[in-house]
Design a protein around this motif. Structure first.
Motif, PDB file in Angstrom:
ATOM      1  N   PHE A 165       0.788  -1.233   0.069  1.00 35.68           N
ATOM      2  CA  PHE A 165       0.086   0.043   0.082  1.00 35.68           C
ATOM      3  C   PHE A 165       0.812   1.253   0.008  1.00 35.68           C
ATOM      4  O   PHE A 165       0.628   2.482  -0.494  1.00 35.68           O
ATOM      5  N   GLY A 166       1.924   1.400   0.593  1.00 36.70           N
ATOM      6  CA  GLY A 166       2.967   2.272   0.723  1.00 36.70           C
ATOM      7  C   GLY A 166       3.375   2.617  -0.697  1.00 36.70           C
ATOM      8  O   GLY A 166       3.562   3.704  -1.069  1.00 36.70           O
ATOM      9  N   LEU A 222       0.714   4.069  -3.028  1.00 35.29           N
ATOM     10  CA  LEU A 222       0.248   5.353  -2.486  1.00 35.29           C
ATOM     11  C   LEU A 222       1.242   6.257  -3.192  1.00 35.29           C
ATOM     12  O   LEU A 222       1.192   7.464  -3.788  1.00 35.29           O
ATOM     13  N   ARG A 223       2.476   5.736  -3.064  1.00 37.39           N
ATOM     14  CA  ARG A 223       3.832   6.736  -3.738  1.00 37.39           C
ATOM     15  C   ARG A 223       3.626   6.852  -5.298  1.00 37.39           C
ATOM     16  O   ARG A 223       3.686   7.904  -5.784  1.00 37.39           O
ATOM     17  N   PHE A 256       0.741   6.454  -7.052  1.00 44.24           N
ATOM     18  CA  PHE A 256      -0.569   7.255  -7.273  1.00 44.24           C
ATOM     19  C   PHE A 256      -0.321   8.625  -7.059  1.00 44.24           C
ATOM     20  O   PHE A 256      -0.470   9.533  -7.881  1.00 44.24           O
ATOM     21  N   THR A 257       0.384   9.151  -6.000  1.00 45.32           N
ATOM     22  CA  THR A 257       0.696  10.493  -5.924  1.00 45.32           C
ATOM     23  C   THR A 257       1.809  11.178  -6.841  1.00 45.32           C
ATOM     24  O   THR A 257       1.745  12.206  -7.212  1.00 45.32           O
TER      25      THR A 257
END
Length: 91
Positions: free
Chosen positions: A10-11, A14-15, A17-18
């Motif tokens: 998930f980390g 998230l990275r 996608f951001t």
């Protein structure tokens, strides 16, 4: 072990996608193909790590380490291909 793999995956998701959202055409004028490749590598690694459970810490470390090494390699190539920017001080 499964929760640690999910957390790491998930980390990475998230990275990825951001980074993809921050490089949308309206906010960045010049987007290089290496940036798109980097986002694809990061998101793919995150999806892989969340989709498949790992049975040992060694497997998790190997996959996460490989994903981080690929990320570093793509970032290094991308940075070396960009034109350098010089900071000018106004006096």
């Amino acid at each position: 072990m499964f929760l640690l793999g999910l957390w790491t995956g998930f980390g990475l998701l998230l990275r990825g996608f951001t980074m993809a959202v921050s490089m949308m055409p309206s906010s960045v004028v010049h987007v290089v193909a290496y940036d798109d490749l980097l986002n694809a590598v990061i998101v793919s690694a995150g999806l892989f790590m969340t989709a498949f459970p790992f049975s040992s810490l060694g497997q998790l470390a190997s996959v996460a380490g490989l994903a981080l090494m690929l990320t570093g390699l793509v970032e290094t190539v991308g940075v070396s291909r960009r034109p350098s920017r010089t900071v000018r001080t106004e006096s």
